[in-house]
Design a protein around this motif. Structure first.
Motif, PDB file in Angstrom:
ATOM      1  N   TYR A 465       0.858  -1.176  -0.003  1.00 41.41           N
ATOM      2  CA  TYR A 465      -0.035   0.073  -0.111  1.00 41.41           C
ATOM      3  C   TYR A 465       0.790   1.264  -0.055  1.00 41.41           C
ATOM      4  N   ARG A 466       0.133   2.557  -0.699  1.00 39.91           N
ATOM      5  CA  ARG A 466       0.911   3.639  -0.647  1.00 39.91           C
ATOM      6  C   ARG A 466      -0.205   4.710  -0.475  1.00 39.91           C
ATOM      7  N   LYS A 467       0.528   6.187  -0.062  1.00 39.56           N
ATOM      8  CA  LYS A 467      -0.406   7.143  -0.533  1.00 39.56           C
ATOM      9  C   LYS A 467      -0.884   7.497  -1.911  1.00 39.56           C
ATOM     10  N   LYS A 468      -2.098   7.590  -2.150  1.00 40.61           N
ATOM     11  CA  LYS A 468      -2.273   8.013  -3.583  1.00 40.61           C
ATOM     12  C   LYS A 468      -1.502   9.159  -4.177  1.00 40.61           C
ATOM     13  N   ASP A 469      -1.257   9.452  -5.344  1.00 41.41           N
ATOM     14  CA  ASP A 469      -0.342  10.258  -5.802  1.00 41.41           C
ATOM     15  C   ASP A 469      -1.166  11.709  -5.783  1.00 41.41           C
ATOM     16  N   ASP A 470      -0.408  12.774  -5.076  1.00 41.22           N
ATOM     17  CA  ASP A 470      -1.120  14.112  -5.020  1.00 41.22           C
ATOM     18  C   ASP A 470      -0.992  15.278  -6.072  1.00 41.22           C
ATOM     19  N   GLY A 471      -0.432  14.624  -7.221  1.00 43.69           N
ATOM     20  CA  GLY A 471      -0.209  15.495  -8.230  1.00 43.69           C
ATOM     21  C   GLY A 471       1.279  15.950  -8.433  1.00 43.69           C
ATOM     22  N   THR A 472       2.119  15.732  -7.683  1.00 49.51           N
ATOM     23  CA  THR A 472       3.443  16.342  -7.615  1.00 49.51           C
ATOM     24  C   THR A 472       4.289  15.372  -8.578  1.00 49.51           C
ATOM     25  N   ALA A 473       5.132  15.923  -9.265  1.00 52.48           N
ATOM     26  CA  ALA A 473       5.985  14.788 -10.257  1.00 52.48           C
ATOM     27  C   ALA A 473       7.006  14.037  -9.574  1.00 52.48           C
ATOM     28  N   SER A 474       7.138  12.821  -9.849  1.00 49.43           N
ATOM     29  CA  SER A 474       7.991  12.102  -8.968  1.00 49.43           C
ATOM     30  C   SER A 474       8.475  10.540  -9.882  1.00 49.43           C
ATOM     31  N   ASP A 475       9.395  10.267  -9.975  1.00 52.80           N
ATOM     32  CA  ASP A 475       9.731   9.211 -10.594  1.00 52.80           C
ATOM     33  C   ASP A 475       9.772   7.848  -9.890  1.00 52.80           C
ATOM     34  N   ILE A 476       9.691   7.959  -8.602  1.00 50.65           N
ATOM     35  CA  ILE A 476       9.735   6.874  -7.527  1.00 50.65           C
ATOM     36  C   ILE A 476       8.603   6.722  -6.933  1.00 50.65           C
ATOM     37  N   THR A 477       8.061   5.539  -6.898  1.00 48.94           N
ATOM     38  CA  THR A 477       6.544   5.089  -6.045  1.00 48.94           C
ATOM     39  C   THR A 477       7.141   4.324  -4.937  1.00 48.94           C
ATOM     40  N   THR A 478       6.818   4.679  -3.475  1.00 46.49           N
ATOM     41  CA  THR A 478       7.309   3.968  -2.495  1.00 46.49           C
ATOM     42  C   THR A 478       6.048   3.258  -1.859  1.00 46.49           C
ATOM     43  N   TYR A 479       6.042   1.798  -1.885  1.00 45.23           N
ATOM     44  CA  TYR A 479       5.084   1.049  -1.418  1.00 45.23           C
ATOM     45  C   TYR A 479       5.415   0.574   0.144  1.00 45.23           C
ATOM     46  N   THR A 480       4.632   0.295   0.909  1.00 47.65           N
ATOM     47  CA  THR A 480       4.881  -0.384   2.152  1.00 47.65           C
ATOM     48  C   THR A 480       4.270  -1.815   1.959  1.00 47.65           C
ATOM     49  N   VAL A 481       5.522  -3.031   2.290  1.00 48.58           N
ATOM     50  CA  VAL A 481       5.006  -4.310   1.944  1.00 48.58           C
ATOM     51  C   VAL A 481       4.790  -5.072   3.192  1.00 48.58           C
ATOM     52  N   LEU A 482       3.733  -5.979   3.284  1.00 49.42           N
ATOM     53  CA  LEU A 482       3.390  -6.947   4.528  1.00 49.42           C
ATOM     54  C   LEU A 482       3.232  -8.368   4.048  1.00 49.42           C
ATOM     55  N   VAL A 483       3.758  -9.216   4.558  1.00 47.54           N
ATOM     56  CA  VAL A 483       3.435 -10.629   4.424  1.00 47.54           C
ATOM     57  C   VAL A 483       2.480 -11.201   5.264  1.00 47.54           C
ATOM     58  N   LEU A 484       1.413 -11.715   4.652  1.00 45.73           N
ATOM     59  CA  LEU A 484       0.353 -12.060   5.788  1.00 45.73           C
ATOM     60  C   LEU A 484      -0.217 -13.529   5.647  1.00 45.73           C
ATOM     61  N   GLU A 485      -0.639 -14.225   6.487  1.00 38.37           N
ATOM     62  CA  GLU A 485      -0.972 -15.577   6.470  1.00 38.37           C
ATOM     63  C   GLU A 485      -2.723 -15.621   6.495  1.00 38.37           C
ATOM     64  N   LYS A 486      -3.242 -14.687   6.815  1.00 41.13           N
ATOM     65  CA  LYS A 486      -4.701 -14.653   6.882  1.00 41.13           C
ATOM     66  C   LYS A 486      -5.300 -13.557   5.758  1.00 41.13           C
ATOM     67  N   ASN A 487      -6.442 -13.593   5.418  1.00 39.21           N
ATOM     68  CA  ASN A 487      -7.081 -12.887   4.602  1.00 39.21           C
ATOM     69  C   ASN A 487      -7.798 -11.518   5.113  1.00 39.21           C
TER      70      ASN A 487
END
Length: 978
Positions: A465-487
């Protein structure tokens, strides 16, 4: 002296030239003066100086005429009575055809004041011949006979008039002719009644039937089906006043195995069949059937072919289908898709269905698949050649069998199937199909998700997950990643009022992402918002919906309260007559002449006295209640000579008749409007009283319209209505209620200006069987009268508005009789049951809507004449508003003849169709144009009809609407009914 001037050789020339004419009609003759061939023996009273018989030999045959010409001998009262005429019991209405000659009174010197140009016809009933006994009091007047053309010296004009004697009930009757001082000769008297002749219509036989009586319902006749024909209800038909059959009800049809031919039912030939009453003709035995014997209702199937119970017996028989082709199994997203092609041979049917069965095989042992398998759509019955299967287990073999079936497969043990066995290794990773928001706050989001299929192992998930783009120009998209055992997961430490993008992916056994993922967006709440669960929108929607409902209910109650307040202030009368002061204040008020003790005082106050020398009578144009009506000329000193109509008061009048006669003049004299008949003056101070009015060249409106059916534009018709409404508005402002507004009482001049006439008749509601108003001028039909006037004798301007609505219908229907042949009882019953006349053909929608407003049951809601005039003027100022035509159904319209043949089916020839719509004069036009079949007629358009020579607008519309009705009947198989 010429022959015309003597009584003994009077009219010999006319007799010789007309005696051999005959008329072929559907009539039963009771008496024929010309064909008697001997002395008639008619009674003459007095026996001398009255009617005389003239014998003439023409081509060796003796003919008799009666004449009288005592015009120079003062007042006359000469009677000529026929012999006793026996009557058939059912003939309650007979016709009297008179052929006669009348001489011009102006050709007799010194006799113009006593000379008449009319004579009277009387009738008296009796149960036996009374011989030479004669009493005038036994006779009732039938009609005043007025000539269309008057004979002058050296030129003879033969007139033909047909009069009707009504309500005969005894065994026989006499006719008598009264002369009051005319020069007239009776050339022929023919008494007959009309019959509907015996006929076979719609495979039903109907006997000779005497036509019904005037004003009554059509005479209903029950027929009998011909041999081998049946009917669900007894066939019935109606006999009209004119001896014509109309509106057949309960058609007879040939029994199965028979067909209609030449008015009878004949057995089907061998190899043919007729299965049901709906089939018109015997059909050839269909495909895959055996040859049938004569008179068959069905054709049996050949061996190996079948017919399903729901199949029509008129269809052929079917074979069995072959199996489905090219059965194929494919796997996609963890689901199995089976598809196949339709059978190469469907047995000639289009109701092919499929069923899919499944077996699960393991170690050479097969058993039906378990309930965990899901088929989309369900496995049987299937109309489409494919199905999707989910819920399969990995590493197992499945055998799928697809069977094709039709409506006749049940009659054979053979099965048309195709099978496929597949060992599916369901090793692909399931995909996440949906992410749901379970709960949210300003700093956290709770999510859950679902999989596309079951998996043999417990999967692991990668959540990014990540914040939705706020309209500023950027070449890098940063996600937070989690590994889960349940849905299911709750993510904290989020920014308030921010949109986040989430992606969930199932991990493969080696820990790598499967690549199947979908992005979803969710937003945290702001700090000012409360915590919201997933069902909050529903609660908010319910709250908002309830509030809106309360507002609506409150508005309705407030409006109802205001309306109740309005009603409490104004009654029904106030609601109708309320308006501005200008609308309610008339220029002057009508004065009832009956309030004067002496009618001469009212006439002197409201009418101009004319000296009789200023009036010259030219021609009889009718006979009123008080005497003859003449066309003449008025030459007043200092004025140009003008054409006028002259009403006369017949000799021997009573004081009441003179009072009523003068009252009409007193009423007309109070009115001055361009749409009210104008009174020129009266003659009251001399022996022969007269009322002189302006002359209207085109006569009564109803007859004028009937003679010009379809020749006027909608604009012209609406302009006529505007004139009538303007006249009625004037009368309403004068506080005068007409009570007898009808097209017959509207006169039309040469400029098509319509003027309201017929004033001053006293009207009293009688409790008679027909519910009519009895007046000194006859009976006024109920069909023009408002319901409250019938029920409560409540005559107001509102009841005149109702009558004006009927006049509008008459005008737009070109003089058609309102409610057609319905009796007065049927009319009153229909109106009380909310029936209203349908829109006439080609009637503008706005005009018909105004009619319906005039016919509102509650009189206070009807428009006023001022409103009607205003609306009609707006329509005339915007002619395009008249182009929108009200709905018209040619199958229902009684103005048009039936659009089908006598048995309810479409016509079989162009000639038969044209005769039925009374347009047979165009038969040659259709033949020259090559239109010889009804199939070609159905393809015709308005331009085609015009191109073959149909030019009159009324004829063009009649033919076009009949074709429209035929097209509709052909597509819906509907039956014309009234």
């Amino acid at each position: 002296m010429d022959c015309f001037g003597t009584k003994h050789c009077l009219f010999l020339f006319v007799l010789i030239n007309n005696v051999l004419l005959t008329l072929q009609t559907k009539e039963e003759v009771l008496l024929d003066m010309k064909s008697a061939g001997g002395e008639l023996g008619w009674l003459q009273w007095p026996s001398e100086q009255g009617w005389e018989v003239l014998q003439t030999v023409v081509n060796g045959s003796m003919f008799y005429t009666y004449s009288v010409c005592n015009v120079v001998e003062g007042e006359q009262d000469n009677w000529l009575r026929t012999t006793f005429v026996q009557r058939r019991p059912a003939a309650t209405r007979v016709f009297v055809e008179l052929r006669f000659v009348v001489r011009d009174c102006n050709s007799f010197d010194g006799a113009s004041l006593t000379c008449k140009e009319t004579f009277n016809m009387y009738a008296a009933e009796a149960d036996a011949d009374v011989g030479t006994s004669f009493r005038k009091g036994q006779f009732r007047k039938v009609a005043t006979v007025a000539p269309d053309e008057i004979s002058v010296r050296g030129e003879l004009k033969v007139n033909t008039e047909t009069k009707v004697v009504e309500s005969l009930s005894r065994k026989g009757f006499y006719l008598a002719f009264q002369d009051l001082g005319s020069c007239v000769a009776l050339l022929s008297v023919r008494i007959y009644y009309k019959i509907c002749p015996a006929t076979v219509l719609g495979l039903a036989s109907f006997p000779d039937t005497v036509a019904g009586a005037e004003g009554g319902a059509l005479r209903e006749v029950t027929g009998t089906c011909v041999a081998n024909a049946i009917s669900q209800e007894p066939p019935r038909i109606y006999c009209t006043l004119n001896g014509e059959w109309v509106v057949q009800v309960g058609q007879c049809r040939c029994k199965p195995g028979y067909e209609a031919a030449n008015g009878s039912c004949q057995a089907c030939q061998a190899g043919y069949f007729r299965a049901s009453l709906t089939m018109e003709k015997c059909d050839l035995c269909p495909e895959n059937t055996q040859r049938s014997p004569a008179g068959s209702q069905t054709c049996p199937c050949r061996e190996g072919f079948y017919r399903a119970p729901e199949d029509p017996t008129s269809d052929g028989c079917s074979g069995l289908p072959s199996g489905p082709r090219k059965l194929l199994a494919t796997v996609r997203a963890g689901k199995l898709r089976l598809s196949w092609l339709a059978p190469a041979d469907t047995g000639g049917r289009d109701d092919v269905e499929y069923s899919v069965t499944c077996q699960q095989c393991e170690a050479a042992v097969c058993q039906p698949c378990g309930e965990e398998l899901r088929f989309e759509p369900r496995p049987a019955p299937l109309r489409e050649p494919h199905v999707t299967v989910s819920g399969l287990e990995a590493q197992l073999n499945y055998t799928f069998t697809v069977e094709a079936r039709t409506g006749v497969s049940r009659y054979s043990s053979q099965r048309a199937t195709s099978s496929i066995t597949t060992a599916l290794h369901l090793t692909e990773t399931p995909a996440v199909t949906l992410i749901r928001l379970e709960k949210r706050s300003s700093s956290s989001l709770s999510l859950s998700w679902a999989l596309s299929q079951r998996s043999g192992r417990a999967p692991r998930y990668e959540l990014m997950y990540r914040k939705k783009d706020d309209g500023t120009a950027s070449d890098i998209t940063t996600y937070t990643v989690l590994v889960l055992e349940k849905n299911l997961v709750q993510i904290s430490d989020l920014v308030p009022g921010t949109v986040y993008v989430f992606r969930v992916t199932v991990l493969n056994p080696d820990g790598t992402p499967s690549g199947n993922s979908v992005e979803h967006e969710f937003e945290t709440t702001s700090l000012a918002e409360p915590q919201v669960s997933s069902n909050t929108p529903v609660v908010l929607g319910a709250i908002l919906g309830g509030g809106a409902m309360l507002l609506v209910v409150g508005g309705i109650l407030l409006l109802h309260k205001r309306r109740r307040g309005t009603h409490s202030r104004d009654g029904a009368e106030d609601a109708y007559f309320s308006g501005s002061a200008d609308q309610m204040k008339p220029l002057k008020t009508y004065v009832d002449p009956h309030t004067y003790e002496d009618p001469n005082m009212a006439v002197q106050k409201f009418a101009t006295e004319i000296h009789p020398s200023h009036v010259s009578k030219q021609k009889v144009i009718g006979a009123g209640e008080f005497g003859e009506v003449y066309r003449g000329m008025l030459k007043m000193p200092g004025r140009k000579e003008t054409a006028v109509a002259i009403k006369t008061l017949k000799p021997g009048y009573t004081e009441k008749q003179r009072r009523d006669f003068l009252s009409e003049a007193s009423i007309m004299g109070q009115f001055s409007h361009q749409n009210i008949i104008r009174l020129e003056g009266v003659v009251t101070k001399f022996k022969h009283a007269m009322i002189v009015t302006e002359y209207m060249e085109n006569g009564a409106l109803d007859k004028y319209l009937r003679d010009r059916d379809g020749e006027l534009t909608s604009y012209q018709l609406v302009d006529m209505l505007r004139g009538i409404a303007a006249g009625m508005k004037y009368l309403s402002n004068m506080n005068y209620v007409h009570r007898d507004l009808a097209a017959r009482n509207i006169l039309v001049n040469s400029s098509l200006v319509c003027k309201v006439s017929d004033f001053g008749l006293s009207r009293i509601l009688e409790d008679d069987a027909e519910g009519t108003y009895t007046t000194s001028g006859g009976k006024i039909p109920i069909r023009w009268t408002a319901p409250e006037a019938i029920a409560y004798r409540k005559f107001t301007s509102a009841s005149d508005v109702w009558s004006f609505g009927i006049v509008m219908w008459e005008v737009m229907a070109y003089g058609e009789r309102p409610y057609w042949d319905m009796s007065n009882h049927e009319v009153m019953k229909a109106i009380n049951e909310a029936f209203r006349l349908p829109a006439p053909m080609d009637c503008p929608s706005a005009v018909y809507q105004l009619m319906l407003q005039c016919w509102l049951q509650e009189r206070a809601r009807r428009p006023r004449f001022a409103d009607i005039v205003s609306l009609l003027e707006k329509l005339l100022k915007s002619p395009e508003s008249l182009k929108t035509i009200a709905d018209f159904d040619p199958r229902v319209s009684i103005r048009l003849p039936s659009t089908s043949g006598s048995d309810g089916s479409p016509f079989r020839s162009v000639v038969e169709w044209l005769e039925s719509i009374k347009m047979s004069q165009y038969t040659e036009n259709f033949t020259r144009a090559g239109v010889t079949t009804m199939e070609q007629v159905l393809q015709m358009k308005i331009e085609d009809i015009r191109n073959i020579g149909v030019r009159l607008p009324g004829h063009l519309k009649r033919i076009a609407y009949s074709i429209l009705g035929l097209k509709d009947q052909t597509s819906t198989l509907s039956v014309f009914a009234v």
